[in-house]
Enzyme design. Structure first.
Site, mmCIF file in Angstrom:
data_model
loop_
_atom_site.group_PDB
_atom_site.id
_atom_site.type_symbol
_atom_site.label_atom_id
_atom_site.label_comp_id
_atom_site.label_asym_id
_atom_site.label_seq_id
_atom_site.Cartn_x
_atom_site.Cartn_y
_atom_site.Cartn_z
ATOM 1 N N ARG A 96 12.426 5.900 50.684
ATOM 2 C CA ARG A 96 12.667 7.115 49.902
ATOM 3 C C ARG A 96 13.916 7.841 50.416
ATOM 4 N NH1 ARG A 96 8.625 12.056 48.117
ATOM 5 N NH2 ARG A 96 10.254 13.311 47.157
ATOM 6 N N ASN A 150 5.073 6.463 41.575
ATOM 7 C CA ASN A 150 6.352 6.811 40.942
ATOM 8 C C ASN A 150 7.356 5.660 41.016
ATOM 9 O OD1 ASN A 150 6.010 9.407 39.930
ATOM 10 N ND2 ASN A 150 6.336 10.349 41.934
ATOM 11 N N CYS A 172 0.559 11.668 36.239
ATOM 12 C CA CYS A 172 1.418 12.503 37.067
ATOM 13 C C CYS A 172 0.713 13.849 37.151
ATOM 14 C CB CYS A 172 2.777 12.629 36.389
ATOM 15 S SG CYS A 172 3.754 13.979 37.011
ATOM 16 N N HIS A 202 7.072 13.392 34.121
ATOM 17 C CA HIS A 202 8.040 14.345 34.679
ATOM 18 C C HIS A 202 8.974 14.930 33.624
ATOM 19 C CE1 HIS A 202 7.601 12.186 38.794
ATOM 20 N NE2 HIS A 202 6.631 13.026 38.556
ATOM 21 N N TYR A 256 10.832 19.477 36.883
ATOM 22 C CA TYR A 256 11.811 18.387 36.881
ATOM 23 C C TYR A 256 12.928 18.615 35.862
ATOM 24 C CZ TYR A 256 8.898 15.745 40.080
ATOM 25 O OH TYR A 256 8.205 15.340 41.186
#
Length: 308
Positions: A96, A150, A172, A202, A256
């Site tokens: 990440r 994700n 989500c 998102h 988002y």
């Protein structure tokens, strides 16, 4: 009496697992789980043991007849499952950090579900989810796959497009987070709120908001135009929305959207964090270390409030 439900969670060593277990405990009457299999890989063995033992203590404290199994053998776990949930991170948090840092090093937004970072994560994750689906087709073809990994949209779409397993739902927590945020804003119980959403995961808009079945969207939008109320989901720190923008949009945004409507401001903020060595990955890594220290406590038998 019918047999209970078998649920397999892939990525069972996740720091989020206690929240999932708490959900199963609270909803046991509606969802009588008899077996919960927590699956991870060798690199996650220690975390699986820590979080798995906490899950066992939570279930014991609740006095429920749920057997918790911890395993690194995915195929053994999947046999005869009714539901499979996925919450894994290929490459762990170090990957990440690269998803965020590589784009930012080129002056581009680095984020795990949007832009180049989201694409990097998708390219690592999709081959793994397709492998999991192969195992599901062989070992539990009637199971529902509930994906929380994700980038949720890409991962779920890949399964729908490139496998013949259609029993999949991509989840989500943004939409439910918005509903809970509105309930808090109006100081009412969450059960009284319903929102009409358009979009996916998102990228959702709240088109209308109902309190006890009556539209209260205008009232909510007025409340939202104060800066401290403009972001419902804590894991996306935003700049806040201008009141004129929210009124003109005439819909509820999700956090988002900041990456799209306020790209320049978000990039500026993330570049500042990047230069200070505090991208979201580093923050999460530190939080996760603190959580796992808590989880090790053999006296702990509830989901710790810090996980919120």
């Amino acid at each position: 009496m019918s047999k209970g439900i078998k649920i397999v969670t892939i990525g069972g060593g996740s720091s989020y697992t206690p929240e999932l277990v708490e959900g199963f405990i609270k909803r046991y009457e509606e969802l009588p789980v008899s077996e919960l299999w927590l699956v991870d890989i060798e690199a996650g063995r220690e975390k699986l043991e820590i979080v798995g033992n906490l899950a066992k203590r939570m279930i014991e404290k609740a006095g429920l007849p749920i057997d918790v199994h911890l395993t690194l053998d995915r195929k053994a776990a999947l046999k005869g499952a009714d539901f499979v949930t996925t919450q894994f991170r290929v490459g762990l948090l170090d990957a990440r950090a690269k998803d965020e840092r590589i784009p930012l090093s080129h002056g581009v937004l680095g984020q795990e579900t949007n832009g180049p970072g989201g694409l990097f994560k998708g390219l690592r994750t999709i081959p793994v989810i397709l492998d999991i689906v192969k195992d599901i087709k062989e070992l539990c073809p009637d199971a529902w796959l509930v994906n929380f990994t994700n980038p949720a949209g890409m991962v779920t779409e890949a399964v729908l497009r490139y496998t013949d397993h259609k029993k999949i739902v991509g989840l989500c927590n943004v939409p439910i987070g918005i509903e809970m945020g509105v309930a808090k804003l109006l100081d009412v119980d969450h059960s009284r709120i319903r929102i009409d959403f358009a979009g996916l995961n998102h990228m959702v808009y709240g088109l209308d908001v109902y309190l006890d079945g009556v539209s209260v969207k205008d009232r909510v939008i007025e409340l939202l135009t104060s800066p401290e109320n403009s972001s419902f989901v804590k894991n996306v720190e935003g700049q806040g929305w201008e009141p004129e923008f929210i009124r003109a949009l005439n819909a509820l945004t999700c956090p988002y959207h900041l990456y799209y409507y306020k790209s320049d401001e978000m990039l500026e903020k993330e570049l500042k964090n990047f230069k200070a060595g505090t991208t979201r990955a580093e923050v999460v890594k530190k939080l996760e270390e603190e959580l796992f220290e808590l989880y090790k406590d053999t006296n702990l038998a509830i989901k710790p409030p810090q996980l919120e």
